[in-house]
Design a protein around this motif. Structure first.
Motif, short mmCIF file in Angstrom:
data_model
loop_
_atom_site.label_atom_id
_atom_site.label_comp_id
_atom_site.label_asym_id
_atom_site.label_seq_id
_atom_site.Cartn_x
_atom_site.Cartn_y
_atom_site.Cartn_z
N LEU A 54 22.95 84.74 71.39
CA LEU A 54 23.79 85.00 72.56
C LEU A 54 25.23 85.24 72.13
CD1 LEU A 54 24.21 85.17 75.63
CD2 LEU A 54 24.45 82.67 75.65
N SER A 55 25.71 84.47 71.19
CA SER A 55 27.07 84.65 70.68
C SER A 55 27.26 86.07 70.14
CB SER A 55 27.38 83.62 69.60
OG SER A 55 28.65 83.83 69.03
N GLU A 56 26.28 86.53 69.40
CA GLU A 56 26.33 87.90 68.85
C GLU A 56 26.35 88.93 69.98
OE1 GLU A 56 26.50 89.19 65.82
OE2 GLU A 56 26.38 87.42 64.57
N SER A 57 25.45 88.75 70.96
CA SER A 57 25.35 89.74 72.03
C SER A 57 26.60 89.79 72.90
CB SER A 57 24.11 89.46 72.89
OG SER A 57 24.27 88.27 73.66
N LEU A 58 27.33 88.68 72.98
CA LEU A 58 28.57 88.63 73.75
C LEU A 58 29.78 89.12 72.95
CD1 LEU A 58 28.14 85.19 75.59
CD2 LEU A 58 27.97 87.47 76.60
N GLY A 59 29.54 89.51 71.71
CA GLY A 59 30.63 89.99 70.88
C GLY A 59 31.56 88.89 70.39
N LEU A 60 31.01 87.69 70.17
CA LEU A 60 31.83 86.53 69.81
C LEU A 60 31.73 86.14 68.34
CD1 LEU A 60 31.12 84.25 72.92
CD2 LEU A 60 33.19 85.58 72.45
N ALA A 61 31.12 87.00 67.52
CA ALA A 61 30.88 86.63 66.12
C ALA A 61 32.16 86.21 65.41
CB ALA A 61 30.21 87.80 65.39
N GLY A 62 33.28 86.85 65.71
CA GLY A 62 34.53 86.51 65.04
C GLY A 62 35.26 85.33 65.66
N HIS A 63 34.68 84.78 66.72
CA HIS A 63 35.37 83.71 67.45
C HIS A 63 34.61 82.38 67.43
CE1 HIS A 63 38.36 86.47 69.19
NE2 HIS A 63 37.36 87.33 69.26
N THR A 64 33.32 82.39 67.16
CA THR A 64 32.51 81.17 67.22
C THR A 64 32.13 80.70 65.83
OG1 THR A 64 30.51 82.50 67.53
CG2 THR A 64 31.56 81.62 69.50
N ARG A 65 32.12 79.38 65.67
CA ARG A 65 31.63 78.76 64.44
C ARG A 65 30.62 77.70 64.81
NH1 ARG A 65 36.12 76.20 60.87
NH2 ARG A 65 34.25 75.74 59.65
N PHE A 66 29.40 77.83 64.30
CA PHE A 66 28.37 76.82 64.51
C PHE A 66 28.43 75.84 63.34
CE2 PHE A 66 27.02 80.14 67.31
CZ PHE A 66 26.32 79.53 68.32
N LEU A 67 28.96 74.65 63.61
CA LEU A 67 29.19 73.68 62.54
C LEU A 67 27.98 72.79 62.28
CD1 LEU A 67 32.09 74.64 63.29
CD2 LEU A 67 32.88 72.35 62.72
N GLY A 68 26.97 72.83 63.16
CA GLY A 68 25.79 71.99 62.98
C GLY A 68 26.08 70.53 63.24
N PHE A 69 25.11 69.69 62.91
CA PHE A 69 25.27 68.24 63.08
C PHE A 69 26.33 67.73 62.12
CE2 PHE A 69 24.22 63.97 61.54
CZ PHE A 69 24.30 63.26 62.73
N GLN A 70 27.23 66.90 62.64
CA GLN A 70 28.30 66.32 61.83
C GLN A 70 28.18 64.80 61.84
OE1 GLN A 70 30.80 68.06 60.08
NE2 GLN A 70 29.44 69.80 60.56
N ILE A 120 31.14 75.08 67.84
CA ILE A 120 29.94 74.48 68.43
C ILE A 120 29.44 73.44 67.45
CG2 ILE A 120 27.59 74.86 69.25
CD1 ILE A 120 30.00 77.77 69.20
N ILE A 121 29.60 72.17 67.82
CA ILE A 121 29.29 71.06 66.92
C ILE A 121 28.02 70.37 67.41
CG2 ILE A 121 30.13 68.89 65.94
CD1 ILE A 121 33.00 69.94 66.54
N GLY A 122 26.99 70.39 66.59
CA GLY A 122 25.71 69.81 66.96
C GLY A 122 24.58 70.74 66.56
N ASP A 123 23.37 70.24 66.66
CA ASP A 123 22.20 71.04 66.30
C ASP A 123 21.10 70.76 67.30
OD1 ASP A 123 20.82 72.89 64.80
OD2 ASP A 123 21.28 71.89 62.89
#
Length: 388
Positions: free
Chosen positions: A254-270, A241-244
């Motif tokens: 939501l990512s945590e509640s969907l069980g996606l912690a090991g699959h999602t990376r929040f990269l922030g603004f680039q 997820i690229i952006g802020d």
């Protein structure tokens, strides 16, 4: 070239950190290469990047750190949605004060304002032909104020308006004076920066990306729902997820509640300079906004060779040309199976390179500038007619 113009391009946010900033930089660079005199006027802010020597950059110093935007900006959190009518009038006057000395001393033949709203209103008070680009974010604000203010339907109206998609053109047309030149011109992209490159050869996980401001209408929640469905089919999936933006904390929860912690990376603004390599390192980009005015990130990703999925509505839907940019029904689960097929059987480099060539042909800056020069020439002629 239809004739050499002196073009002042004004934007309500700094050059870097927004889609409209990227747009004006591409226009200014292209116009200068064609021999026009070009200047930019923006609030200060963002990472300083040297501009071509032939482009002048003026700054609206009064708006340093205090400029408003529609969905937020890395250099200012001030939003139009939180402003009163008096605040909006004050910003319009501030812009007029910033524009006036530049218009007086630099003497443009045409002012090209970004967003058909406050900045355009300020420019119209200074006696120069005004071309306004409608990026779409302003249309709901025009809708909301039309009961008491028909901003561009009276005597002070732009000589021409450019909408960035047919979707935006439809929404903006009712806010213009009858007879106003109003064209839909799909935004170009910077082909010198966003171009085909092979994916890294090192072993990596299947990877999808979401590249947007993290605000509600971009539907990052839907992207995470799609990711959840994909993980069942592609267990080693990684989603970037690229952006802020204001929705980031909610999306992380939501990512945590969907069980996606090991699959999602929040990269922030680039920063813009890093985006081509990020795009090339993705197997697919999935956009989820059903009412996006245009979708420059989709074009930039595809120009780098990466497959893009877009909802079959709004400005994004207008970009779809399979197999390069594929449309899908936003709430349908069918897209999960489609993306999974790509991840399990990745595209060849030849397919990715062909996509990049398609984008270069369809969204060429040179073709766009051909049209833009015609709009400027007509606006200047319109201005002469009004003064005679």
């Amino acid at each position: 070239m239809t004739g050499r113009e002196r073009v002042l391009i004004a934007n309500h946010t700094p050059i870097h950190g927004s889609g409209s900033g990227t747009y004006i930089l591409a226009l200014a660079t292209g116009l200068a290469r064609r021999g026009h005199d070009v200047a930019l006027l923006t609030p200060p802010g963002g990472t300083p990047v040297p501009l071509p020597a032939e482009i002048q950059h003026f700054e609206a110093g009064e708006l340093a750190g205090e400029f408003p935007s529609f969905t937020g900006h890395p250099c200012s959190s001030r939003l139009y949605s939180g402003m009163s009518p008096d605040d909006l009038a004050d910003v319009t006057r501030t812009w007029e004060r910033a524009l006036a000395p530049v218009v007086r001393d630099w003497a443009p033949t045409v002012v090209h304002s970004q967003h058909l709203w406050l900045l355009t209103s300020a420019a119209l008070n200074l006696g120069k032909p005004v071309v306004a680009t409608c990026h779409g974010s302003e249309v709901p604000y025009l809708d909301a104020e039309q009961a008491h203010l028909r901003r561009f339907r009276g005597e002070k109206s732009p000589a021409a308006v450019i909408s960035i998609s047919r979707f935006v053109q439809q929404g903006a047309s009712g806010h213009l004076r009858a007879g106003t030149q109003h064209v839909a011109m799909l935004n170009p992209y910077d082909a010198r920066r966003f171009s085909y490159g092979p994916r890294p050869a090192t072993s990596r996980r299947p990877r999808i990306g979401f590249v947007n401001r993290l605000v509600e209408y971009k539907r990052g929640d839907r992207f995470l729902e799609i990711t959840r469905g994909l993980v069942d089919l592609v267990p080693d999936l990684e989603a970037w997820i690229i952006g802020d933006g204001t929705e980031r904390p909610a999306l992380e929860r939501l990512s945590e509640s969907l069980g996606l912690a090991g699959h999602t990376r929040f990269l922030g603004f680039q920063p813009l300079a890093s985006m081509p390599d990020l795009f090339r390192d993705l197997d697919a980009v999935v956009m989820c906004s059903p009412s996006e005015p245009f979708g420059l990130a989709a074009i930039e990703a595809a120009a780098c060779g990466t497959l893009v999925f877009v909802p079959a509505s709004g400005g994004l839907g207008e970009l779809a040309v399979s197999p390069h940019i594929r449309s899908y029904s936003l709430e349908s689960s069918d897209v999960i199976a489609e993306v999974a097929r790509v991840l399990k059987d990745p595209e060849t480099e030849a397919q990715r390179e062909k996509r990049s060539l398609h984008i270069a042909e369809r969204y060429s800056l040179e073709s766009y500038l051909d049209q833009l020069e015609g709009v400027y020439a007509a606006a200047v002629e319109h201005g002469r007619g009004e003064r005679s």
